[in-house]
Write a protein that holds these residues in place. Structure first.
Motif, PDB file in Angstrom:
ATOM      1  N   ALA A   1       0.823  -1.208   0.000  1.00  0.00           N
ATOM      2  CA  ALA A   1       0.000   0.000   0.000  1.00  0.00           C
ATOM      3  C   ALA A   1       0.857   1.258   0.000  1.00  0.00           C
ATOM      4  CB  ALA A   1      -0.927  -0.009   1.218  1.00  0.00           C
ATOM      5  N   GLY A   2       1.927   1.240   0.810  1.00  0.00           N
ATOM      6  CA  GLY A   2       2.823   2.387   0.853  1.00  0.00           C
ATOM      7  C   GLY A   2       3.493   2.647  -0.481  1.00  0.00           C
ATOM      8  N   ARG A   3       3.875   1.578  -1.170  1.00  0.00           N
ATOM      9  CA  ARG A   3       4.514   1.745  -2.482  1.00  0.00           C
ATOM     10  C   ARG A   3       3.543   2.333  -3.502  1.00  0.00           C
ATOM     11  NH1 ARG A   3       7.348  -2.694  -0.432  1.00  0.00           N
ATOM     12  NH2 ARG A   3       5.817  -4.258  -1.083  1.00  0.00           N
TER      13      ARG A   3
ATOM     14  N   ASP B   1       4.121   5.870  -5.479  1.00  0.00           N
ATOM     15  CA  ASP B   1       4.012   6.018  -6.932  1.00  0.00           C
ATOM     16  C   ASP B   1       3.044   7.138  -7.298  1.00  0.00           C
ATOM     17  OD1 ASP B   1       5.790   3.966  -7.305  1.00  0.00           O
ATOM     18  OD2 ASP B   1       4.260   2.429  -7.698  1.00  0.00           O
ATOM     19  N   LEU B   2       1.949   7.242  -6.559  1.00  0.00           N
ATOM     20  CA  LEU B   2       0.968   8.310  -6.796  1.00  0.00           C
ATOM     21  C   LEU B   2       1.608   9.679  -6.586  1.00  0.00           C
ATOM     22  CD1 LEU B   2      -2.040   9.381  -7.067  1.00  0.00           C
ATOM     23  CD2 LEU B   2      -2.114   9.210  -4.561  1.00  0.00           C
ATOM     24  N   LEU B   3       2.306   9.847  -5.482  1.00  0.00           N
ATOM     25  CA  LEU B   3       2.924  11.136  -5.174  1.00  0.00           C
ATOM     26  C   LEU B   3       3.965  11.524  -6.226  1.00  0.00           C
ATOM     27  CD1 LEU B   3       3.389  10.768  -1.295  1.00  0.00           C
ATOM     28  CD2 LEU B   3       1.722  12.218  -2.481  1.00  0.00           C
ATOM     29  N   LYS B   4       4.714  10.560  -6.710  1.00  0.00           N
ATOM     30  CA  LYS B   4       5.759  10.835  -7.690  1.00  0.00           C
ATOM     31  C   LYS B   4       5.191  11.097  -9.086  1.00  0.00           C
ATOM     32  CE  LYS B   4       9.224   7.941  -7.571  1.00  0.00           C
ATOM     33  NZ  LYS B   4       9.908   6.621  -7.475  1.00  0.00           N
ATOM     34  N   SER B   5       4.242  10.260  -9.512  1.00  0.00           N
ATOM     35  CA  SER B   5       3.756  10.347 -10.893  1.00  0.00           C
ATOM     36  C   SER B   5       2.698  11.428 -11.096  1.00  0.00           C
ATOM     37  CB  SER B   5       3.184   8.994 -11.329  1.00  0.00           C
ATOM     38  OG  SER B   5       2.061   8.645 -10.537  1.00  0.00           O
ATOM     39  N   GLN B   6       1.870  11.660 -10.083  1.00  0.00           N
ATOM     40  CA  GLN B   6       0.764  12.604 -10.239  1.00  0.00           C
ATOM     41  C   GLN B   6       1.016  13.966  -9.590  1.00  0.00           C
ATOM     42  OE1 GLN B   6      -1.939  11.836 -12.152  1.00  0.00           O
ATOM     43  NE2 GLN B   6      -0.876   9.897 -12.586  1.00  0.00           N
TER      44      GLN B   6
ATOM     45  N   GLY C   1       4.408  15.092  -8.626  1.00  0.00           N
ATOM     46  CA  GLY C   1       5.756  15.592  -8.827  1.00  0.00           C
ATOM     47  C   GLY C   1       6.691  15.478  -7.647  1.00  0.00           C
ATOM     48  N   TYR C   2       6.408  14.596  -6.713  1.00  0.00           N
ATOM     49  CA  TYR C   2       7.284  14.430  -5.555  1.00  0.00           C
ATOM     50  C   TYR C   2       8.587  13.737  -5.974  1.00  0.00           C
ATOM     51  CZ  TYR C   2       3.899  15.685  -1.900  1.00  0.00           C
ATOM     52  OH  TYR C   2       3.021  16.362  -1.074  1.00  0.00           O
ATOM     53  N   GLU C   3       9.691  14.174  -5.378  1.00  0.00           N
ATOM     54  CA  GLU C   3      10.948  13.457  -5.534  1.00  0.00           C
ATOM     55  C   GLU C   3      10.872  12.154  -4.735  1.00  0.00           C
ATOM     56  OE1 GLU C   3      13.460  14.261  -7.443  1.00  0.00           O
ATOM     57  OE2 GLU C   3      12.630  16.196  -8.095  1.00  0.00           O
ATOM     58  N   GLU C   4      11.694  11.187  -5.110  1.00  0.00           N
ATOM     59  CA  GLU C   4      11.708   9.889  -4.431  1.00  0.00           C
ATOM     60  C   GLU C   4      11.885  10.047  -2.923  1.00  0.00           C
ATOM     61  OE1 GLU C   4      11.978   5.864  -3.352  1.00  0.00           O
ATOM     62  OE2 GLU C   4      11.300   6.701  -5.265  1.00  0.00           O
ATOM     63  N   SER C   5      12.846  10.888  -2.519  1.00  0.00           N
ATOM     64  CA  SER C   5      13.152  11.044  -1.092  1.00  0.00           C
ATOM     65  C   SER C   5      11.968  11.632  -0.331  1.00  0.00           C
ATOM     66  CB  SER C   5      14.386  11.925  -0.898  1.00  0.00           C
ATOM     67  OG  SER C   5      14.192  13.203  -1.497  1.00  0.00           O
ATOM     68  N   ALA C   6      11.295  12.622  -0.916  1.00  0.00           N
ATOM     69  CA  ALA C   6      10.152  13.251  -0.254  1.00  0.00           C
ATOM     70  C   ALA C   6       8.984  12.287  -0.153  1.00  0.00           C
ATOM     71  CB  ALA C   6       9.733  14.514  -1.002  1.00  0.00           C
ATOM     72  N   ALA C   7       8.716  11.563  -1.232  1.00  0.00           N
ATOM     73  CA  ALA C   7       7.614  10.593  -1.221  1.00  0.00           C
ATOM     74  C   ALA C   7       7.877   9.499  -0.188  1.00  0.00           C
ATOM     75  CB  ALA C   7       7.443   9.984  -2.607  1.00  0.00           C
ATOM     76  N   HIS C   8       9.131   9.061  -0.132  1.00  0.00           N
ATOM     77  CA  HIS C   8       9.503   8.024   0.839  1.00  0.00           C
ATOM     78  C   HIS C   8       9.307   8.531   2.268  1.00  0.00           C
ATOM     79  CE1 HIS C   8      11.625   4.523   2.406  1.00  0.00           C
ATOM     80  NE2 HIS C   8      12.331   5.340   3.165  1.00  0.00           N
ATOM     81  N   LEU C   9       9.662   9.788   2.512  1.00  0.00           N
ATOM     82  CA  LEU C   9       9.535  10.364   3.850  1.00  0.00           C
ATOM     83  C   LEU C   9       8.073  10.482   4.266  1.00  0.00           C
ATOM     84  CD1 LEU C   9      11.003  11.485   6.277  1.00  0.00           C
ATOM     85  CD2 LEU C   9      11.031  13.746   5.173  1.00  0.00           C
TER      86      LEU C   9
ATOM     87  N   GLU D   1      -6.991  11.249  -1.107  1.00  0.00           N
ATOM     88  CA  GLU D   1      -6.593  10.361  -2.197  1.00  0.00           C
ATOM     89  C   GLU D   1      -5.537   9.365  -1.732  1.00  0.00           C
ATOM     90  OE1 GLU D   1      -5.197  10.587  -6.898  1.00  0.00           O
ATOM     91  OE2 GLU D   1      -5.321  12.422  -5.689  1.00  0.00           O
ATOM     92  N   CYS D   2      -4.569   9.853  -0.958  1.00  0.00           N
ATOM     93  CA  CYS D   2      -3.525   8.965  -0.438  1.00  0.00           C
ATOM     94  C   CYS D   2      -4.137   7.877   0.437  1.00  0.00           C
ATOM     95  CB  CYS D   2      -2.506   9.762   0.375  1.00  0.00           C
ATOM     96  SG  CYS D   2      -1.397  10.793  -0.610  1.00  0.00           S
TER      97      CYS D   2
END
Length: 241
Positions: free
Chosen positions: A29-31, A35-40, A42-50, A98-99
């Protein structure tokens, strides 16, 4: 199976990460949210992961949800807080919702009880009374129980969120004994958490405690009678108690 000879009449099973892989489902679910935050958005990987890390931390802190709280609203708020703490500003309207929707839908889709676990429970029920004893919100745990159709494998189901106290409190173990009509010394508990399942079982005077330690954690605090990597090993343990 020598249930009568051993004097064991009942088994208490935890649910999450004992009978079902809740951690794995939450990871999926977290992954999806990442993916939503990054693709829709514009989050960077590090920010989305945080964001995901912060949400998971908050979720653990709010595990013992009050009966009066709306779980969906509470967890949407946790997403909003995780996003705000990561980005330094309020999330866009609807993003937290949405998240949460993506997270919840994905997690429930990956929650299931493996066939081999079902077969084990059916076999055990031929010799023992079985009770499912799980902590957490009644709403959340009932969703999992219904998805896995747990009712058919157990003589009783006890959800901590439906009572005044949860594991390791003595009162909820006493409720289990009452429902099954057994004494503590005729019971064994099986669970993955030392401070709730094992400590609670020890304090309640159970015949034995079996700790599911799939990740080789060190025992800290409560000391289980038996330690196994998989719940499927419980059959062998019972034959030797």
């Amino acid at each position: 199976m020598a249930a009568a000879g051993a004097g064991i009449r009942a088994l208490l099973f935890d649910l999450d990460n004992t009978l079902i892989d809740t951690a794995g489902a939450s990871g999926q679910a977290g992954r999806q949210v990442k993916d939503l935050l990054k693709s829709q958005y514009g989050y960077e990987e590090s920010a989305a992961h945080l964001v995901i890390e912060k949400f998971n931390t908050k979720l653990e802190e709010h595990f013992y949800t009050s009966k009066e709280i709306n779980v969906d609203e509470e967890r949407t708020l946790l997403w909003a807080q995780a996003i705000q703490e990561t980005c330094g500003h309020e999330p866009d309207s609807g993003l937290a919702t949405e998240c949460y929707c993506v997270w919840k839908t994905t997690r429930l889709r990956h929650i299931h009880m493996p066939d081999e676990v079902k077969a084990m429970l059916r076999k055990l029920r031929q010799s023992y009374k079985l009770l499912l004893l799980t902590n957490g919100s009644a709403t959340v745990q009932r969703e999992k129980i219904n998805i896995c159709q747990c009712q058919q494998y157990f003589d009783a189901i006890v959800i901590g969120g439906e009572y005044q106290e949860q594991k390791p409190a003595l009162s909820i173990f006493q409720e289990c004994f009452r429902l099954l009509g057994v004494k503590p010394e005729a019971c064994v508990i099986v669970g993955d958490t030392l401070m709730t399942d094992i400590k609670g079982g020890v304090n309640a005077g159970l015949r034995a405690t079996i700790w599911i330690n799939s990740t080789n954690l060190k025992s800290d605090g409560a000391v289980p009678d038996y330690t196994v990597k998989s719940v499927l090993e419980v059959l062998d343990i019972l034959e030797n108690i």
